[in-house]
Motif scaffolding. Structure first.
Motif: not given
Lengths: 250, 250
Positions: A30-42
């Motif tokens: 996720m870090a390598a792709c620039g992604l961060t988790g959000e509330e409600g994700d699956v």
């Protein structure tokens, strides 16, 4: 457009080795792709990623096939050591014909080769299903919460064949943090009819949706499904198994 | 984030009446939601919407059940007129037990009640499957092209049960403009292993994904899947049927 659902691939996840933390691997990707988790994700992760991290990959060279496995393998030109692994991973053989083996695993899943799979592992190795995919899902969820305060619902997916239908699809073999079934029984449709039998296998549909961005050759073993309103709660992939007393096809 | 896939519900589609154009209904809903089609979209529409527009909804009051349908209906407390419709829509009964009927339809689909469904239609009516869902999909696609120059791949979806698994999921019963299967055979995974058996039922996974934003009580009979790279081409839902010679469960 606030109610659309997004399927976000997590690429650049490092290759898993025995003892690795799946949560850490996912966060690295996720870090390598620039992604961060959000509330409600699956979060949907493949069985293969989990099995590798849990050391459920075995060298075929170390497997001694039984005479039965040798005979079946020779008859249908399949590696007898894989046949042997399939038998060891099975609680029961459902069909064994034309070189195929449809087996019920110890978890209760009915699938080809009891989930023993030679793809996406080094040549000469086989991946087995996790011993307890629900527990794997729960551990990933818990560890993500501890590390970064992100507690998505987690699904461990695998690709299964189906009776009567051609082609394979992703289904859920492990679930944590969500109800895997959406039960409409007792609710009413827009015409006022009471829905009497409708129970949707939401977790299987999430797994199938995730496969659309995973592919099989692209090294994308995890996907975030964002914007889907699932029912939080305790959940188990066991709920996705047809109870024996209602199963017409065992 | 350019390779994520979006599931976009088309709400506010008017209720379909016999003779309506599904393409027009979908465009009306899209306009009401401020949506426009894009190159590469997949449009998933429910069987129910298509069946209503094609006049495949029948009044139970006009159905004369056979003695066999009456006997089975009385034994299991089911409407004998629905049983009669199920028999008429079936080419073959696969299982008939405990009040359930798993049938093979004339199209070759194996599903509960041969697709005859009493939900999301007015009380006292039953929806039957379209006579030729591939043709329905092709017509929707063609008409969208003519009306607004938008030619998405089109999938007609229905919700099917599965052997061995609890809960129902959306699958594709009609396909136009795309290959319904993605065949990885002969390709190599990241480890260089040749994939020997992997054929993914992409159209079924698209249908399952669409269901996540459709729901069963929310009046959302169509979904745009945007950003998924499908293989364009001629396609038929018949390809999603297991050929008899490979079917271990008929």
């Amino acid at each position: 457009m606030t109610d659309e659902v997004r399927l976000i691939p997590i690429r650049r996840i490092p290759e898993a080795r025995p003892g690795d933390s799946v949560a850490e691997l996912v966060l690295t990707g996720m870090a390598a792709c620039g992604l961060t988790g959000e509330e409600g994700d699956v979060l949907v992760v493949t069985q293969k990623l989990v099995s590798k991290a849990e050391g459920r990959v075995v060298a075929l060279a170390g497997i001694e096939p039984s005479p039965f496995a040798i005979a079946y393998g020779q008859r249908w030109e399949r590696d007898p050591r894989q046949i042997e692994l399939v038998l060891r991973e099975s609680a029961r053989i459902v069909r064994m014909d034309r070189g195929l083996i449809i087996a019920e695993t110890r978890h209760g899943f009915v699938c080809a080769n009891a989930g023993v799979d030679l793809s996406n592992v080094p040549a000469g190795y086989a991946a087995l299903l996790p011993l307890d995919p629900d527990r794997s899902a729960a551990q990933i969820r818990e560890e993500l919460g501890e590390r970064v305060g992100w507690t998505p619902a987690v699904i461990v997916s695998d690709t299964f064949g189906r009776a009567w239908r051609n082609g394979i699809v992703n289904v859920a073999i492990g679930v944590a943090g969500m109800r895997p079934l959406r039960d409409y029984r007792g609710q009413r449709d827009p015409f006022g009819n009471e829905l009497r039998v409708t129970v949707i296998a939401i977790a299987d549909e999430l797994a199938a949706a995730a496969e659309l961005v995973m592919g099989k050759t692209e090294g994308c073993p995890a996907v975030i499904v964002r914007g889907f309103r699932y029912e939080p709660g305790e959940g188990s992939a066991r709920e996705l198994l047809m109870p024996a007393e209602r199963d017409l096809f065992r």
